[in-house]
Design a protein around this motif. Structure first.
Motif, PDB file in Angstrom:
ATOM      1  N   ARG A   1      71.218  -0.712   8.729  1.00 21.81           N
ATOM      2  CA  ARG A   1      69.948  -0.724   9.628  1.00 21.81           C
ATOM      3  C   ARG A   1      69.902   0.335  10.837  1.00 21.81           C
ATOM      4  O   ARG A   1      69.032   0.896  11.314  1.00 21.81           O
ATOM      5  CB  ARG A   1      69.740  -2.212  10.010  1.00 21.81           C
ATOM      6  N   LEU A   2      71.087   0.175  11.609  1.00 26.43           N
ATOM      7  CA  LEU A   2      71.262   1.233  12.810  1.00 26.43           C
ATOM      8  C   LEU A   2      71.108   2.525  12.541  1.00 26.43           C
ATOM      9  O   LEU A   2      70.620   3.428  12.934  1.00 26.43           O
ATOM     10  CB  LEU A   2      72.608   0.876  13.639  1.00 26.43           C
TER      11      LEU A   2
ATOM     12  N   ASP B   1      74.257  -4.278   8.763  1.00 28.25           N
ATOM     13  CA  ASP B   1      73.814  -3.963  10.240  1.00 28.25           C
ATOM     14  C   ASP B   1      74.143  -2.368  10.548  1.00 28.25           C
ATOM     15  O   ASP B   1      73.061  -1.953  11.174  1.00 28.25           O
ATOM     16  CB  ASP B   1      74.665  -4.842  11.287  1.00 28.25           C
ATOM     17  N   TRP B   2      75.179  -1.794  10.128  1.00 33.58           N
ATOM     18  CA  TRP B   2      75.317  -0.679  10.450  1.00 33.58           C
ATOM     19  C   TRP B   2      74.461   0.182   9.749  1.00 33.58           C
ATOM     20  O   TRP B   2      73.708   1.262  10.224  1.00 33.58           O
ATOM     21  CB  TRP B   2      76.937   0.097   9.813  1.00 33.58           C
TER      22      TRP B   2
ATOM     23  N   THR C   1      67.392   3.381  11.729  1.00 36.00           N
ATOM     24  CA  THR C   1      66.471   3.249  12.536  1.00 36.00           C
ATOM     25  C   THR C   1      66.705   4.600  13.342  1.00 36.00           C
ATOM     26  O   THR C   1      65.897   5.323  13.603  1.00 36.00           O
ATOM     27  CB  THR C   1      67.154   2.273  13.604  1.00 36.00           C
ATOM     28  N   ALA C   2      68.057   5.304  13.274  1.00 33.37           N
ATOM     29  CA  ALA C   2      68.483   6.333  14.016  1.00 33.37           C
ATOM     30  C   ALA C   2      67.955   7.798  13.282  1.00 33.37           C
ATOM     31  O   ALA C   2      66.971   8.579  13.515  1.00 33.37           O
ATOM     32  CB  ALA C   2      69.748   6.698  14.106  1.00 33.37           C
TER      33      ALA C   2
ATOM     34  N   THR D   1      72.471   2.653   4.410  1.00 31.26           N
ATOM     35  CA  THR D   1      71.516   3.263   5.043  1.00 31.26           C
ATOM     36  C   THR D   1      70.563   3.759   4.102  1.00 31.26           C
ATOM     37  O   THR D   1      69.085   3.670   4.236  1.00 31.26           O
ATOM     38  CB  THR D   1      72.002   4.385   5.970  1.00 31.26           C
TER      39      THR D   1
END
Length: 330
Positions: free
Chosen positions: A131-132, A128-129, A135-136, A231
């Motif tokens: 993906r965040l 999840d981190w 996205t950033a 990431t």
């Protein structure tokens, strides 16, 4: 729980090693001071010295400092609260350095249960981190006011990949610099090597921090670093997904193009086998898509150019067209 289960066994083991070293040391000294038979003195001293050296080696491998004046102390508490937290993080992240391990039956059973429950949760959080962060990075790249000129040559995808890998390298270098503040006997390359082995979850265990006062900070650094690694993986996955979506959209026109090439070439193209490959590897063309998209127009233009060249070459070359298909699955 790990500390409660493992610390008493650790204390008992170190106490036993200390008693063994003391016993052999006193016996060796007694042999030197009280032996009056000079004929077999060399043999006796060699025998007692060998036993003392074996006890010293076992104690050193077990975690004792060979300092007789300080009663062979323990350099640091292996199962302190901070060390136990650090060990728990290495279990959850599947790094597993191996410098400290549970030795009791209760500790090993709890480690199995703890890993079975905790590893899926931890990997989910790290993903999840990732993906965040991905996205950033994508949003940042989309709204970047001015892009470097060399992106026109290497493409945006390679630019983002190089940027992400470069940032990860800076992050590893920063971690190596911080480790130099606490580990006096480490070099910068040792710290960078440790950070890389950790972020890739290899975890050889040949280099492990030993100072317990910064274990929580090290744990946080590892979790963020694993998220950054995730990431990069997520960015690559998104690029593959985008490329595969474009291949799916072009599957119908591509099959038609190959059919026309086969008809023009006359021989040398097994269209039936090729159509089977395309049917298995690519979904059917969606008729609702816009048939006049730029990708379709470009494909048709390329097809017409290839057909023209094939027709012109038929008068001078044998009517054989060899097409090599490379199929990859992601």
């Amino acid at each position: 729980i790990f500390r409660h289960l493992e610390r008493p066994a650790e204390v008992e083991r170190l106490s036993h090693l200390k008693d063994v070293v003391k016993t052999h040391r006193e016996r060796f000294m007694h042999t030197i001071l009280n032996n009056t038979d000079v004929h077999n003195l060399d043999v006796l001293l060699s025998f007692e010295l060998a036993k003392y050296e074996a006890a010293v080696q076992q104690a050193a491998e077990g975690g004792l400092l060979i300092v007789a004046d300080k009663d062979f102390p323990e350099p640091y508490e292996r199962w302190s609260i901070l060390q136990a937290v650090f060990f728990s993080s290495t279990v959850l992240t599947t790094i597993g350095y191996g410098n400290i391990v549970p030795v009791t039956t209760g500790g090993r059973v709890f480690c199995i249960c703890f890993a079975l429950v905790g590893i899926p949760f931890t990997l989910t959080v790290i993903a999840d981190w990732g993906r965040l962060f991905a996205t950033a990075v994508s949003v940042f790249g989309t709204h970047m006011p001015t892009k470097p000129k060399f992106t026109n040559f290497i493409g945006k995808t390679w630019f983002y990949a190089i940027l992400a890998v470069g940032f990860l390298g800076v992050y590893l270098a920063a971690g190596a610099g911080l480790l130099l503040l606490w580990e006096d006997d480490w070099t910068f390359f040792d710290g960078f090597y440790f950070c890389f082995i950790t972020m890739t979850t290899i975890g050889f265990g040949d280099l492990v921090p030993k100072k317990p006062n910064y274990m929580l900070l090290c744990t946080l650094y590892i979790l963020i670093g694993l998220a950054l690694t995730s990431t990069i993986i997520e960015l690559v996955r998104r690029q593959y997904a985008t490329s595969w979506a474009k291949i799916q959209e072009l599957s119908g026109p591509m099959a038609e193009t190959l059919r026309r090439l086969g008809e023009t070439a006359g021989t040398g193209l097994d269209y039936a086998a090729l159509q089977k490959v395309l049917t298995v590897s690519m979904p059917k063309w969606n008729s609702k898509k816009n048939d006049h998209s730029p990708d379709i127009a470009a494909l048709e233009a390329i097809t017409n150019a290839i057909l023209k060249e094939v027709k012109e070459a038929q008068n001078n070359k044998p009517k054989v067209l060899q097409i090599v298909i490379y199929e990859s699955s992601v």
